[in-house]
Design an enzyme around this catalytic site. Structure first.
Site, PDB file in Angstrom:
ATOM      1  N   ARG A   1      21.594   2.588 -12.320  1.00  8.95           N
ATOM      2  CA  ARG A   1      21.447   1.283 -12.668  1.00  8.95           C
ATOM      3  C   ARG A   1      22.245   0.994 -14.233  1.00  8.95           C
ATOM      4  NH1 ARG A   1      17.655  -1.278 -16.130  1.00  8.95           N
ATOM      5  NH2 ARG A   1      17.792  -3.802 -16.645  1.00  8.95           N
TER       6      ARG A   1
ATOM      7  N   ILE B   1       7.806   0.605 -14.092  1.00  9.23           N
ATOM      8  CA  ILE B   1       8.472   1.745 -14.218  1.00  9.23           C
ATOM      9  C   ILE B   1       7.594   2.710 -15.349  1.00  9.23           C
ATOM     10  CG2 ILE B   1      10.337   3.311 -14.744  1.00  9.23           C
ATOM     11  CD1 ILE B   1      12.076   1.764 -13.074  1.00  9.23           C
TER      12      ILE B   1
ATOM     13  N   HIS C   1      -3.115  -7.040   9.732  1.00 14.36           N
ATOM     14  CA  HIS C   1      -3.370  -5.507  11.687  1.00 14.36           C
ATOM     15  C   HIS C   1      -3.344  -5.645  12.461  1.00 14.36           C
ATOM     16  CE1 HIS C   1      -3.987  -0.983  11.825  1.00 14.36           C
ATOM     17  NE2 HIS C   1      -4.749  -1.162  10.741  1.00 14.36           N
TER      18      HIS C   1
ATOM     19  N   ASP D   1       0.546  -1.779  12.661  1.00 11.09           N
ATOM     20  CA  ASP D   1      -0.236  -0.619  13.063  1.00 11.09           C
ATOM     21  C   ASP D   1       0.257   0.802  11.409  1.00 11.09           C
ATOM     22  OD1 ASP D   1       1.227   0.899  15.224  1.00 11.09           O
ATOM     23  OD2 ASP D   1       1.666   1.406  13.276  1.00 11.09           O
TER      24      ASP D   1
END
Lengths: 454, 289
Positions: A261, A398, A424, A428
């Protein structure tokens, strides 16, 4: 009425509605309307002309003032409905972006307006001239537009602007009062009772930030009607909880991303692109979704099919002045990182002005929520899936933490935590884990993204 | 190649009206009613009969040689955008770019416009830090810029001198009373040198410039449309635009909108003027003695 009980003798004055503000002043929140970002890196503008003065009633979108910066003449419009209480600058004064421009005493919520009207009918001794005015104005207000339809001036204005007859709109407020969301539903801007989770964003932000807090002055509980974003959130979240969620959390080393960045900063500036980390997160997710199309999917009502969506329309959770909004960026699989960044900027600007269109709110297929960006901090989270999608990721801030490198030395690393949640019933753990690993791989090795550039 | 999309649709509109008021009214109407996010960006172009146009917060007594303008039938108008005063006639091309507030970028616009002109004519036009465009060599100003931002939308408009009578231009922009007025109105910044495209390329024409700019503008979008608009008829048929037009023509707007100022007469008298009226009276201020 609680207000009446507290004020004692002055209770009768307090009963009159917003037209009689001095007594009610203590109960209505005063909001500072700040000068929003003009863009172009401008920090200061000159106030050239005021369209309002202290004491004027103002509606959302009304002109507040003209400011000028170099060659741009900018008209500032109000974000709030209410009464102007203070002007912070004289003509030719300099106003700074992000600082207060005017104070607006915001109209109370719907409940407050009703009770005074009821009390009035019992008759009042003090301020009789006001008493005779009140029923007259409220009667003329309602009969002026549509017989006996109850609605605030802001709602009437919205209806009028869109040529909607209030009498044809079903009011969902108390005593059939027509609310902003009712008018919008009528206009078809929001699917009426769709459980697709599209959020009703154009509803009134009648409760600007300090509203709930202002009630601290009262000693009794206050029932705060659920409006706007919260109302939509309730619907969505209730639906979401029908989904059995499972979570999978991980930690990503973003040293490479931070470096990347930094390298792109000037190039992005040249291209007028505001580059945060989010575009990278989104693009990496889109690339990973190619390998795990089952996660970029929606469930149908009867859970007979999972529809693997062709487009990666990635939603991002945004915090706006009105609350949580979740617009999506269409076709991230076809957009470059810069293009995604531009879309984010566009949506954020629109969000700040509460002008996110319906097009941007529907059709999402996968969601990323960047809690870290809010600088509220946080590491792991338990995000709630946005039905009918099947997965969501929440990204923390961060942090600079000590970690071991490959030679077992302790080094300072830039680390983020990510929390994935999936449905779920149809996803999975192994799939989610593999997707998470792939996403992590892309962010820790950006060259892998470069290798797939078309 | 990484392209930054400007969105899907761009519309190019060319006005047939040569009346500055009609064109400004039409521009303002589009600004207020055309939703860029929904219907795409717009490029509007027009030329008009000799006029002097002052910025939103300027003072015509300071900026314009009113007696000269009246003698020579030069129209005087006040626009809605900021910035300084410009003179234009049929040798000038007015260009207006409507975008969302977020996409508003004057340097970006000036770059594509100057590139288009430089490739089509033997000229070297360079935008400067004040968003003016200058013919090189010599820093001869051939274009001035202004902008208007409101409700999430913005327009950037500019003049472009292809052919001009510099004598008339200079004379009309020099007010005999400019040193007798004290005010906080925006003051125009006089360019040290003024130029026009035909000086450097005898083949330059307004139509040629229009075409060059349209071609480049088209390429920025996935889809583009070109439309010639009979603005005069459009206004006559639309009461909303008519209202904007009346306001633009009114004394109250052109003169009355001047910020408060103080005029020092020749015989030492000090006159305070607010909203164009002599303070304390409802008499219109005038320098006609």
């Amino acid at each position: 009425m609680m207000a009446a009980r507290l004020l004692g003798t002055s209770s009768r004055i307090a009963k009159f509605s917003r037209h009689f503000h001095t007594a009610k002043a203590a109960f209505l929140p005063v909001v500072q309307f700040k000068l929003s970002d003009i863009g172009e890196g401008i920090a200061e503008v000159q106030v050239k002309e005021w369209y309002v003065k202290e004491g004027d009633t103002i509606s959302q979108f009304d002109k507040v003032c003209e400011v000028q910066s170099d060659k741009a003449a900018v008209t500032i419009s109000s974000r709030y409905d209410g009464i102007v209480r203070k002007l912070y600058h004289d003509v030719d004064g300099m106003a700074r972006v992000g600082q207060a421009l005017i104070d607006v005493e915001v109209e109370g919520n719907v409940e407050e307006d009703e009770k005074p009207k009821k009390e009035e009918k019992k008759g009042a001794v003090t301020s009789t001239p006001q008493a005779s005015k009140e029923p007259a104005t409220s009667a003329s207000e309602s009969s002026a537009s549509d017989g006996k339809v109850l609605a605030t001036p802001a709602v009437r204005r919205l209806a009028m602007e869109n040529k909607v007859k209030l009498s044809s709109v079903r009011g969902s407020g108390k005593e059939g009062r027509v609310l902003k969301e009712d008018v919008l539903k009528f206009l078809g801007q929001v699917p009426a009772d769709h459980s697709s989770g599209s959020t009703n964003i154009r509803t009134t932000h009648q409760a600007p930030l300090p509203a709930a807090k202002s009630y601290e002055a009262l000693k009794e509980d206050v029932a705060v009607p659920i409006r706007g974003y919260t109302r939509a959130m309730i619907k969505t979240m209730t639906e979401a909880l029908k989904i059995p969620h499972f979570g999978y959390n991980d930690e990503i080393n973003v040293d490479a991303l931070v470096k990347l960045r930094g390298e792109l900063k000037d190039f992005a500036k040249e291209r007028h692109v505001k580059l945060s980390y989010m575009p990278f997160f989104i693009k990496a997710a889109s690339l990973a979704l190619f390998e795990f199309p089952g996660l970029n999917a929606t469930t149908d009502d009867k859970l007979e099919n999972i529809i693997h969506k062709a487009s990666h329309n990635i939603c991002l959770a945004m915090d706006t002045p009105g609350g949580l909004v979740v617009p999506n960026i269409k076709n991230c699989e076809q957009r470059s990182i810069f293009e995604i960044a531009q879309e984010i900027t566009r949506l954020m600007e629109a969000g700040k002005r509460q002008q996110i269109g319906r097009e941007d709110l529907v059709g999402g297929t996968f969601t990323l929520s960047n809690i870290g960006a809010l600088k509220i901090g946080g590491t792991y989270a338990s995000p709630v899936i946005f039905p009918p999608q099947v997965a969501i990721g929440a990204i923390g801030a961060i942090e600079r933490l000590p970690r071991f490198d490959k030679h077992d030395n302790v080094i300072a690393a830039n680390v983020i935590k990510v929390s994935w949640c999936a449905d779920h019933r149809v996803v999975d753990g192994a799939t989610m884990a593999r997707f998470g690993n792939r996403w992590k791989f892309y962010l820790e090795h950006p060259s892998a993204m470069l290798a797939q550039l078309k | 190649m990484c392209t930054i999309s400007r969105g899907k649709i761009g519309k190019i509109l060319k006005s047939t009206s040569t009346c500055i008021f009609e064109n400004l009214a039409f521009e303002e109407h589009i600004f207020r009613t055309h939703n860029v996010e929904r219907s795409g960006e717009v490029l509007l172009m027009w030329s008009n009969r000799p006029s002097v146009v002052i910025g939103r917060h300027q003072n015509p007594w300071v900026e314009v040689n009113l007696p000269f303008a009246k003698e020579t039938n030069i129209e005087i108008a006040r626009r809605h955008s900021g910035g300084g005063t410009v003179y234009h006639d049929q040798g000038n091309l007015n260009i207006s770019l409507l975008t969302t507030h977020a996409q508003h970028c004057r340097p970006k616009n000036l770059k594509f416009i100057s590139d288009a002109l430089n490739s089509n004519f033997t000229v070297q036009i360079v935008p400067n830090s004040r968003d003016d465009m200058e013919l090189q060599p010599g820093n001869r100003k051939c274009s001035g810029t202004a902008a208007r931002i409101a409700k999430g939308q913005a327009y950037h408009h500019l003049t472009l001198l292809i052919d001009a009578d510099l004598e008339i231009l200079k004379k009309s922009l020099k007010s005999p009373f400019r040193d007798q007025i004290e005010s906080n109105a925006t003051r125009s910044v006089r360019a040290l040198a003024v130029g026009f495209l035909r000086e450097d390329d005898g083949n330059a024409s307004v139509e040629g410039a229009e075409m060059a700019i349209s071609e480049v503008y088209r390429k920025l979008f996935e889809q583009s449309q070109f439309e010639t608009i009979d603005v005069s008829s459009k206004i006559a048929a639309n009461p909303e635009i008519l209202k904007i037009l009346e306001e633009l023509k009114s004394w109250k707007w052109i003169y009355g909108k001047s910020p408060k100022f103080q005029f020092s007469g020749e015989n030492g008298q000090e006159i305070e003027v607010k909203d164009g009226l002599i303070m304390g009276t409802d008499q219109r201020f005038s320098t006609d003695f």
